[in-house]
Design an enzyme around this catalytic site. Structure first.
Site, short mmCIF file in Angstrom:
data_model
loop_
_atom_site.label_atom_id
_atom_site.label_comp_id
_atom_site.label_asym_id
_atom_site.label_seq_id
_atom_site.Cartn_x
_atom_site.Cartn_y
_atom_site.Cartn_z
N GLY A 60 4.10 -26.03 11.60
CA GLY A 60 2.89 -26.34 11.97
C GLY A 60 1.52 -25.90 10.96
O GLY A 60 1.71 -25.25 9.83
N HIS A 61 0.77 -26.98 10.94
CA HIS A 61 -0.85 -26.32 10.46
C HIS A 61 -2.29 -25.54 11.37
O HIS A 61 -1.52 -26.06 13.18
CB HIS A 61 -1.09 -27.72 10.28
N LEU B 114 7.66 -14.21 -9.41
CA LEU B 114 8.99 -14.03 -9.11
C LEU B 114 9.77 -14.46 -8.22
O LEU B 114 9.66 -15.12 -7.15
CB LEU B 114 8.94 -12.54 -8.74
N ASP B 115 11.19 -14.90 -9.15
CA ASP B 115 12.27 -16.02 -8.22
C ASP B 115 12.98 -15.10 -7.14
O ASP B 115 14.34 -14.15 -7.55
CB ASP B 115 12.67 -16.29 -9.20
N LEU B 116 12.55 -14.59 -6.30
CA LEU B 116 12.98 -14.14 -5.24
C LEU B 116 14.66 -14.83 -4.53
O LEU B 116 14.99 -14.11 -3.79
CB LEU B 116 12.02 -14.44 -3.83
N LYS B 117 15.09 -16.38 -4.94
CA LYS B 117 16.34 -16.44 -4.89
C LYS B 117 16.90 -16.02 -6.03
O LYS B 117 18.17 -15.62 -6.14
CB LYS B 117 15.96 -17.80 -5.44
N ASP C 146 -6.21 -20.28 11.12
CA ASP C 146 -5.54 -20.12 10.08
C ASP C 146 -6.89 -18.79 9.64
O ASP C 146 -5.60 -18.05 9.47
CB ASP C 146 -6.10 -21.05 8.73
N ASN D 248 -2.36 -28.03 14.88
CA ASN D 248 -1.53 -27.95 15.95
C ASN D 248 -1.41 -26.82 16.20
O ASN D 248 -1.20 -26.91 18.08
CB ASN D 248 -0.19 -28.13 15.42
N TYR D 249 -2.43 -25.05 15.51
CA TYR D 249 -2.01 -24.13 16.66
C TYR D 249 -3.08 -23.97 17.56
O TYR D 249 -3.22 -24.41 18.10
CB TYR D 249 -2.37 -23.10 15.61
#
Length: 350
Positions: free
Chosen positions: A138-139, A72-75, A169, A142-143
């Site tokens: 972040g990834h 789906l193109d949510l834009k 994650d 970083n968290y």
């Protein structure tokens, strides 16, 4: 969870891992990706064979097994219209865009709750939807850095390790999302409305940093490597290198397990040298016994120690490679069945 309808707009690891767990419980998960390249995990860590074959890599396949997929193109107006129709009939929606993206698309919780008051809407982000860090990229690294966890994953010289296990994650993101979604669904099942579930991976990871927080409460500082009960300060809970340069994990934290281990090592004199009997954690006696244990464990290969100690049920185990774990009876059905058959045969022979 059969009959539970989940819309998965998340990407990469945390959100897809959460919806995978829901799918494993029986939920009907529809993964929604943008047209074109789609989820970046399709090509992340992709093998050359998968690339040549034109198929998504193992990372994507493992995280998205058991789900239906659509684009789906949510834009676009059409894409938003379709998502609104799907959300009207859904029980759960999970997304992992940066906070504010869904609102700008006209698809935020305040909009969707109008057409579906029972919808549980879960937003997974690095630092939560509110506050001064909400828009910061972040990834996982970083968290866990912000959460004080990476500081606790350090060598004895204080150098942090780079873990190949995405703690924030998976623990702070995926697992926390599943927990909070199930709690929200319980409220809906009892007649309540849906809710907005705001999962901050940094905050949830920080909340799970329990042992370091205990040290803060007791001593005003988190322990450095090798200085506390669970990070190398005692001989009964430590890692030891074997003759073949493998590692043995000794988790004999309780006295009864330590005593069993010491008897098996033919060192009954060590049995009373335990933290529960007054041995100072990270003290001179503990340090000396760790050294003595290391010298003893280094005299045999890992397989011999496993054969001797694991059957004694004294909290000793091998440090397996990922490949070995995949073939171990704990995780491999064929290996488990073979082990059970062998144990049954041995019992019959007796």
């Amino acid at each position: 969870m059969k009959g539970l309808r989940v819309l998965d707009l998340a990407r990469l690891l945390p959100g897809p891992a959460a919806t995978l767990r829901l799918a494993e419980m029986g939920a009907d998960v529809l993964k929604i990706e943008a047209p074109g390249a789609g989820d970046a995990s399709r090509v992340m860590m992709q093998s050359s064979a998968d690339r040549v074959a034109g198929r998504p890599g193992a990372f994507y396949r493992q995280l998205n097994r058991g789900k239906r997929e659509t684009r789906l193109d949510l834009k676009s107006e059409g894409g938003r219209t379709v998502l609104m129709a799907l959300a009207r009939e859904a029980d759960v929606l999970i997304e992992s865009f940066r906070p504010g993206v869904m609102d700008r698309l006209g698809l935020g919780y305040d909009v969707l709750r109008v057409i579906n008051p029972k919808l549980v809407y879960c937003a997974i982000s690095g630092y939560g939807t509110q506050g001064p860090y909400s828009q910061l990229a972040g990834h996982d690294l970083n968290y866990i850095g912000y959460a004080g966890v990476l500081d606790q994953l350090a060598a004895r010289d204080g150098t942090p390790i780079l873990p190949n296990f995405q703690i924030a994650d998976l623990l702070g993101g995926a697992l926390s999302a599943v927990n909070q979604i199930l709690a929200a669904l319980w409220a809906v099942a009892r007649g309540g409305d849906g809710r907005f579930v705001d999962v901050s991976m940094a905050h949830c990871t920080h909340a799970h940093n329990v042992v370091a927080q205990v040290a803060l409460a007791n001593d005003g500082a988190a322990p450095v490597a090798g200085s506390s009960l669970l990070n190398g300060g005692v001989p009964c809970y430590n890692l030891y290198r074997t003759l073949d340069q493998r590692w043995l994990a000794v988790g004999a934290l309780e006295l009864k397990f330590w005593e069993t281990l010491c008897m098996a090592l033919d060192r009954p004199d060590w049995a009373t040298r335990h933290w529960s009997l007054g041995q100072a954690i990270a003290g001179p006696d503990a340090a000396q016994l760790i050294k003595d244990m290391a010298e003893l464990i280094a005299t045999r290969p890992l397989a011999e120690w496993v054969e001797l100690l694991v059957p004694l049920d004294c909290c000793v185990s091998p440090v397996l490679t990922a490949a070995e774990a995949a073939e171990h009876p704990l995780f491999n059905a064929a290996a488990r069945e073979a082990l059970i058959a062998q144990q049954t045969s041995d019992e019959d022979a007796d």
